[in-house]
Design a protein around this motif. Structure first.
Motif, PDB file in Angstrom:
ATOM      1  N   ILE A   2     -62.740   3.885  32.941  1.00 59.95           N
ATOM      2  CA  ILE A   2     -62.151   4.398  31.701  1.00 59.95           C
ATOM      3  C   ILE A   2     -61.804   3.235  30.770  1.00 59.95           C
ATOM      4  O   ILE A   2     -62.062   3.289  29.560  1.00 59.95           O
ATOM      5  CB  ILE A   2     -60.903   5.245  32.000  1.00 59.95           C
ATOM      6  N   GLY A   3     -61.238   2.164  31.335  1.00 57.20           N
ATOM      7  CA  GLY A   3     -60.922   0.991  30.526  1.00 57.20           C
ATOM      8  C   GLY A   3     -62.152   0.396  29.869  1.00 57.20           C
ATOM      9  O   GLY A   3     -62.126   0.017  28.687  1.00 57.20           O
ATOM     10  N   ALA A   4     -63.257   0.323  30.619  1.00 59.15           N
ATOM     11  CA  ALA A   4     -64.498  -0.232  30.072  1.00 59.15           C
ATOM     12  C   ALA A   4     -65.020   0.625  28.919  1.00 59.15           C
ATOM     13  O   ALA A   4     -65.464   0.101  27.882  1.00 59.15           O
ATOM     14  CB  ALA A   4     -65.550  -0.331  31.180  1.00 59.15           C
ATOM     15  N   LEU A   5     -64.960   1.939  29.080  1.00 63.60           N
ATOM     16  CA  LEU A   5     -65.472   2.820  28.031  1.00 63.60           C
ATOM     17  C   LEU A   5     -64.532   2.880  26.826  1.00 63.60           C
ATOM     18  O   LEU A   5     -64.985   3.046  25.691  1.00 63.60           O
ATOM     19  CB  LEU A   5     -65.718   4.211  28.608  1.00 63.60           C
ATOM     20  N   VAL A   6     -63.222   2.740  27.067  1.00 64.90           N
ATOM     21  CA  VAL A   6     -62.279   2.635  25.940  1.00 64.90           C
ATOM     22  C   VAL A   6     -62.617   1.407  25.097  1.00 64.90           C
ATOM     23  O   VAL A   6     -62.634   1.466  23.862  1.00 64.90           O
ATOM     24  CB  VAL A   6     -60.823   2.561  26.457  1.00 64.90           C
ATOM     25  N   LEU A   7     -62.908   0.292  25.762  1.00 60.74           N
ATOM     26  CA  LEU A   7     -63.251  -0.931  25.030  1.00 60.74           C
ATOM     27  C   LEU A   7     -64.636  -0.832  24.399  1.00 60.74           C
ATOM     28  O   LEU A   7     -64.886  -1.430  23.348  1.00 60.74           O
ATOM     29  CB  LEU A   7     -63.160  -2.136  25.961  1.00 60.74           C
ATOM     30  N   ALA A   8     -65.548  -0.098  25.039  1.00 56.80           N
ATOM     31  CA  ALA A   8     -66.847   0.151  24.411  1.00 56.80           C
ATOM     32  C   ALA A   8     -66.656   0.921  23.106  1.00 56.80           C
ATOM     33  O   ALA A   8     -67.305   0.629  22.087  1.00 56.80           O
ATOM     34  CB  ALA A   8     -67.758   0.925  25.360  1.00 56.80           C
ATOM     35  N   THR A   9     -65.750   1.896  23.121  1.00 59.17           N
ATOM     36  CA  THR A   9     -65.408   2.627  21.895  1.00 59.17           C
ATOM     37  C   THR A   9     -64.787   1.693  20.862  1.00 59.17           C
ATOM     38  O   THR A   9     -65.112   1.744  19.672  1.00 59.17           O
ATOM     39  CB  THR A   9     -64.417   3.768  22.221  1.00 59.17           C
ATOM     40  N   TYR A  10     -63.898   0.819  21.331  1.00 59.78           N
ATOM     41  CA  TYR A  10     -63.220  -0.116  20.426  1.00 59.78           C
ATOM     42  C   TYR A  10     -64.225  -0.998  19.689  1.00 59.78           C
ATOM     43  O   TYR A  10     -64.179  -1.123  18.460  1.00 59.78           O
ATOM     44  CB  TYR A  10     -62.239  -0.976  21.233  1.00 59.78           C
ATOM     45  N   PHE A  11     -65.137  -1.600  20.435  1.00 59.86           N
ATOM     46  CA  PHE A  11     -66.106  -2.499  19.800  1.00 59.86           C
ATOM     47  C   PHE A  11     -67.125  -1.727  18.965  1.00 59.86           C
ATOM     48  O   PHE A  11     -67.669  -2.253  17.998  1.00 59.86           O
ATOM     49  CB  PHE A  11     -66.810  -3.358  20.855  1.00 59.86           C
ATOM     50  N   SER A  12     -67.372  -0.476  19.329  1.00 59.40           N
ATOM     51  CA  SER A  12     -68.223   0.367  18.488  1.00 59.40           C
ATOM     52  C   SER A  12     -67.520   0.681  17.170  1.00 59.40           C
ATOM     53  O   SER A  12     -68.145   0.683  16.096  1.00 59.40           O
ATOM     54  CB  SER A  12     -68.573   1.656  19.227  1.00 59.40           C
TER      55      SER A  12
END
Length: 499
Positions: free
Chosen positions: A358-368
């Motif tokens: 979940i943390g990885a995908l939250v950060l993927a959203t952030y950088f997107s």
């Protein structure tokens, strides 16, 4: 007189007696109705209100889950005519699911592309609450009928979530693929259930009489039926060979939905698998068919296929999709121990994996959101622009790889310890192959997880004119998750002593 009439009183007594052990699910049902009515009353602009109601309601459900810890300390309870089983493991799985679901409910509106949906996200919160209810049923299901209904409830909600951005062709395509694969696996599973019901004479798999009847049937026939049912459960777990839907669906779905699919249904499916297997392990000993070998082969192939395929990916979500297949294979190592140590290791491992994913995908959203970065090449040079997010991403990648001193490392040690303990007793070549494959693929995973911090910090961006965009929510959650992963890595007893 109708033959069922004398039994109505007994059935009603059983239903009312079971409700006391079904309180969190009752609250979830009420929460679903409240969120749906809120959406109907306030329309498109009710997103924030539905989100608030859903999060507050889920906190109440979490409290009710905690209350169930006490009533399962000394005993497990079969409820609703043996349809469901409330056990200590079920309560802890529900706690993990509800905690992660609370995080995901907060996360939905942080994705810029999902939040811009013209219909709003009110419907998504309603669907998610319904799905969580289905996940609770999956965790407790011990009857073939309740197993099927729980899986279908979660599946239907998942189909809607994947295709929620109906204006996006990629998202619609992902939803269609998911529905087609899901329908096929559901049909296969239903056929297996019908065969097992015909062979055993009962839908109740915990009855000794069911296993006794199955022993009278040709072993090849009964295990063919069990294999078909495992296809349906494996679809939720996404182990090889029922993994084909994962990369396209994870990439095409909105990123918060990908975070949901890669964690909550998978945890519930592992809980369901743990409930489903025990009667048939005894059956295998009587017929010569070893389910442990079957699951070991699935685990070995999943670890190899998932990790080696992830190495070749450039899209972050697609890479995490393939890596999730590898993690499923690794978690199957804990399942094949068939003992309490393995179950505790499995619960801990799933918790820390889900937090990291979940943390990885939250950060993927952030950088997107801040840099429109979808592929790893888009991350080049962003580490110095967004240092806090980049450092958190690195910590999360370390945990997903399983390097010291992260919680991912501790989780893998616990799984290896559980498997090695059984290996010392049985000297099974399959357990040895599982451990060897787990160690090898952990090394392989370093090659693709390290790409993210490599691009963030050690490669220069081609476009240096990136405008800094503030997005505090995602970063704060990433910091909390990173801290939790380090804390649980150093002090795993914070969780493990309760499992």
């Amino acid at each position: 007189m109708h033959p069922l009439l004398p039994h109505i009183t007994d059935h009603l007594t059983d239903i009312f007696g079971s409700l006391g052990y079904f309180i969190p699910e009752v609250y979830l049902g009420l929460l679903f109705l409240v969120v749906m009515i809120t959406d109907v009353l306030f329309g498109k602009k009710s997103t924030s209100l539905c989100r608030t109601v859903a999060c507050a309601g889920l906190l109440v459900v979490l409290f009710k889950d905690l209350q169930q810890v006490g009533i399962t300390l000394n005993a497990q309870h079969f409820i609703f005519s043996n349809m469901l089983l409330l056990s200590p493991a079920a309560v802890w799985f529900k706690l993990v699911i509800d905690l992660l679901a609370f995080i995901l409910l907060l996360y939905f509106t942080w994705d810029k592309k999902l939040a811009s949906h013209k219909k709003g996200l009110s419907d998504l919160y309603t669907i998610t609450i319904a799905s969580i209810f289905g996940l609770h049923l999956m965790v407790m299901a011990v009857n073939l009928l309740s197993i099927y209904l729980a899986i279908e409830m979660v599946s239907i909600a998942s189909y809607l979530m994947v295709a929620y951005r109906s204006e996006n062709a990629f998202s619609t395509e992902a939803g269609l693929k998911y529905v087609l694969f899901g329908a096929a696996s559901s049909a296969i599973m239903l056929y297996g259930i019908s065969l097992l019901y015909g062979f055993g004479g009962s839908l109740d798999i915990v009855l000794q009489s069911t296993v006794t009847e199955l022993l009278k049937v040709n072993p090849l026939s009964s295990f063919f039926a069990i294999l078909l049912i495992l296809v349906g459960i494996g679809f939720k777990l996404s182990f090889v060979p029922v993994h084909f839907w994962v990369p396209d669906v994870y990439q095409g779905a909105p990123t918060p939905v990908t975070a949901y699919l890669s964690t909550l249904p998978k945890i519930a499916a592992f809980a369901l698998l743990v409930n489903f297997l025990p009667p048939f392990i005894l059956l295998g000993k009587g017929t010569g068919f070893d389910l442990g070998i079957l699951l070991s082969v699935a685990g070995i192939i999943s670890m190899i296929a998932g990790n080696f395929a992830a190495v070749m990916q450039s899209n972050v979500k697609r890479m995490l999709a393939y890596s999730s297949i590898g993690h499923t294979g690794f978690a199957l190592m804990a399942v094949v121990t068939f003992n309490q140590q393995g179950l505790s290791a499995l619960t801990y491992y799933l918790l820390v994996y889900a937090l990291a994913n979940i943390g990885a995908l939250v950060l993927a959203t952030y950088f997107s959101n801040v840099a429109d970065a979808e592929d790893m090449d888009g991350y080049k040079g962003l580490g110095l622009k967004y240092p806090v997010a980049a450092v958190c991403f690195t910590i999360i990648m370390i945990s997903l790889t399983g390097l010291p001193v992260s919680a991912g490392f501790t989780g893998k040690v616990f799984v290896f310890s559980a498997v090695y303990g059984i290996y010392q007793q049985t000297h099974s070549i399959w357990l040895m192959l599982l451990m060897a494959t787990g160690a090898l693929t952990t090394v392989v995973s370093l090659f693709y997880y390290i790409k993210i911090p490599l691009n963030l910090f050690l490669k220069r961006a081609e476009n240096q004119d990136i405008v800094y965009v503030k997005s505090y929510n995602s970063v704060i959650l990433a910091v909390i998750i990173s801290f939790a992963l380090i804390l649980l890595g150093v002090f795993p007893d914070f969780v493990l002593k309760y499992l």
